[in-house]
Design an enzyme around this catalytic site. Structure first.
Site, mmCIF file in Angstrom:
data_model
loop_
_atom_site.group_PDB
_atom_site.id
_atom_site.type_symbol
_atom_site.label_atom_id
_atom_site.label_comp_id
_atom_site.label_asym_id
_atom_site.label_seq_id
_atom_site.Cartn_x
_atom_site.Cartn_y
_atom_site.Cartn_z
ATOM 1 N N SER A 8 11.983 26.245 -4.474
ATOM 2 C CA SER A 8 10.918 27.459 -4.821
ATOM 3 C C SER A 8 10.606 27.981 -6.103
ATOM 4 C CB SER A 8 9.699 27.761 -3.737
ATOM 5 O OG SER A 8 8.448 27.949 -4.609
ATOM 6 N N HIS A 31 9.947 23.442 -6.833
ATOM 7 C CA HIS A 31 8.936 23.539 -5.772
ATOM 8 C C HIS A 31 8.243 23.820 -6.635
ATOM 9 C CE1 HIS A 31 6.257 22.515 -2.818
ATOM 10 N NE2 HIS A 31 6.444 24.347 -2.802
ATOM 11 N N ASP A 33 4.827 26.054 -7.063
ATOM 12 C CA ASP A 33 3.629 26.548 -6.521
ATOM 13 C C ASP A 33 2.597 26.683 -7.610
ATOM 14 O OD1 ASP A 33 4.168 26.731 -3.704
ATOM 15 O OD2 ASP A 33 5.640 27.795 -4.624
ATOM 16 N N MET A 35 -0.942 28.470 -7.639
ATOM 17 C CA MET A 35 -2.291 28.954 -6.984
ATOM 18 C C MET A 35 -3.333 30.453 -7.380
ATOM 19 S SD MET A 35 0.241 31.102 -3.877
ATOM 20 C CE MET A 35 2.233 30.292 -3.807
ATOM 21 N N HIS A 64 2.850 22.110 -5.677
ATOM 22 C CA HIS A 64 2.021 22.023 -4.616
ATOM 23 C C HIS A 64 1.306 22.424 -5.490
ATOM 24 C CE1 HIS A 64 1.753 24.142 -0.547
ATOM 25 N NE2 HIS A 64 1.127 24.027 -0.753
ATOM 26 N N MET A 66 -2.131 24.712 -4.808
ATOM 27 C CA MET A 66 -3.556 26.136 -3.519
ATOM 28 C C MET A 66 -3.968 26.416 -4.705
ATOM 29 S SD MET A 66 0.124 27.277 -2.139
ATOM 30 C CE MET A 66 1.119 26.879 -2.732
ATOM 31 N N MET A 135 3.375 22.808 6.089
ATOM 32 C CA MET A 135 3.199 24.694 5.639
ATOM 33 C C MET A 135 3.498 25.375 7.076
ATOM 34 S SD MET A 135 2.226 25.149 2.502
ATOM 35 C CE MET A 135 3.048 26.580 2.671
ATOM 36 N N GLY A 140 0.092 30.977 0.197
ATOM 37 C CA GLY A 140 -0.062 32.002 -0.578
ATOM 38 C C GLY A 140 0.274 32.542 -1.587
ATOM 39 N N PHE A 141 1.826 33.202 -0.607
ATOM 40 C CA PHE A 141 3.099 34.139 -0.895
ATOM 41 C C PHE A 141 4.455 33.916 0.104
ATOM 42 C CE2 PHE A 141 -0.769 36.765 -0.583
ATOM 43 C CZ PHE A 141 -1.243 37.451 -1.906
ATOM 44 N N GLY A 142 5.297 33.722 -1.045
ATOM 45 C CA GLY A 142 6.612 33.153 -0.563
ATOM 46 C C GLY A 142 7.358 34.716 -0.258
ATOM 47 N N GLY A 143 8.624 34.229 0.496
ATOM 48 C CA GLY A 143 9.239 35.550 2.000
ATOM 49 C C GLY A 143 8.369 35.596 3.031
ATOM 50 N N ASP A 173 7.574 23.675 4.063
ATOM 51 C CA ASP A 173 7.946 24.599 3.120
ATOM 52 C C ASP A 173 7.052 25.853 4.160
ATOM 53 O OD1 ASP A 173 7.193 25.878 0.664
ATOM 54 O OD2 ASP A 173 5.586 25.127 0.088
ATOM 55 N N GLY A 174 8.088 26.816 3.362
ATOM 56 C CA GLY A 174 7.563 28.986 3.603
ATOM 57 C C GLY A 174 8.116 28.862 5.171
ATOM 58 N N GLY A 175 9.442 29.488 5.143
ATOM 59 C CA GLY A 175 10.597 30.028 5.779
ATOM 60 C C GLY A 175 11.616 29.390 5.715
ATOM 61 N N GLY A 195 12.381 28.957 -0.872
ATOM 62 C CA GLY A 195 12.415 29.735 -2.440
ATOM 63 C C GLY A 195 13.658 30.820 -1.934
ATOM 64 N N SER A 196 14.008 32.224 -1.057
ATOM 65 C CA SER A 196 14.037 33.253 -2.105
ATOM 66 C C SER A 196 15.540 33.178 -0.650
ATOM 67 C CB SER A 196 13.061 34.083 -0.189
ATOM 68 O OG SER A 196 12.357 34.409 -0.613
#
Length: 222
Positions: A8, A31, A33, A35, A64, A66, A135, A140-143, A173-175, A195-196
């Site tokens: 991401s 990816h 994002d 927003m 993606h 959002m 999700m 809304g936010f990474g990390g 997507d997420g974590g 991402g992170s």
């Protein structure tokens, strides 16, 4: 279809997006994002940046959205260069029409679900799609920390696809990290947004991509 990793760019350096795209050459997708600070409490990028990024990399873009009113905006992201466009069903008024418009323009159509949104009410829509994005954090936010409560939904989604004989991808997507990817792959996911975990890798982002792919392949028995 094999396991796919989609770094991401939300975790990348936005001042060096072309270089950051080149730094993850082992990726299957980039990816992106999008927003709008309405559907989610964050504001990122729009079609002009997607268009510029598409010209700067050969890696296909996985956009993606959002955003509010994806029915109106989604087709434009295909025109901007996205190879896959995901809309949130919570924001979409005409998901079948929107999915068909995305496909008609030559991209893969995907539907995203927030953590608390069940898959079952959308069973009849699955044949109109190429991918389901689940999700595993609040968008809304990474990390953010991975939500284990989403694992059963991944399994139920895979069961629905098998029930109907549908060859859709399941994207998470997420974590996503080396600590969480195996559980998702075991549950039936095959596309992973990271991402992170990728862009903050101490060594080389491509080494982390290969590590994540290997862990997922092993967990999925591939």
């Amino acid at each position: 279809m094999g396991i796919q990793i989609a770094p991401s760019i939300l975790s990348a350096d936005f001042a060096r997006l072309a270089d950051e795209a080149a730094a993850v050459s082992n990726a299957d997708w980039l990816h992106v994002d999008v927003m709008d600070n309405h559907f989610v409490p964050n504001l990122t990028i729009g079609q002009p940046v997607v268009e510029a990024l598409a010209k700067a990399t050969d890696t296909p873009l996985d956009c993606h959205l959002m955003i509010e009113d994806p029915d109106r905006w989604a087709p434009g992201y295909v025109e901007a260069g996205a190879s896959s466009v995901t809309f949130h069903v919570e924001a979409c008024k005409a998901p079948i029409r929107t999915a068909r418009e995305i496909r008609a323009k030559g991209a893969r159509a995907a539907m995203a679900l927030k953590p608390a949104t069940p898959i079952e009410p959308y069973e009849d829509l699955l044949s109109e799609l190429d991918m389901i994005l689940i999700m595993t954090v609040e968008p809304g936010f990474g990390g953010q920390k991975f939500l284990d409560v989403c694992i059963p939904k991944i399994r139920r989604t895979r069961q629905l696809l098998d029930k109907h004989g549908l060859d859709l991808w399941i994207e998470i997507d997420g974590g996503v990290s080396a600590d969480t990817i195996e559980r998702c792959a075991d549950a039936g996911a095959d596309v992973f947004v990271a991402g992170s975990a990728v862009y903050a890798a101490a060594d080389d982002p491509n080494t982390m991509i290969d590590q994540l792919r290997g862990l997922a392949e092993q967990a999925a028995g591939r």
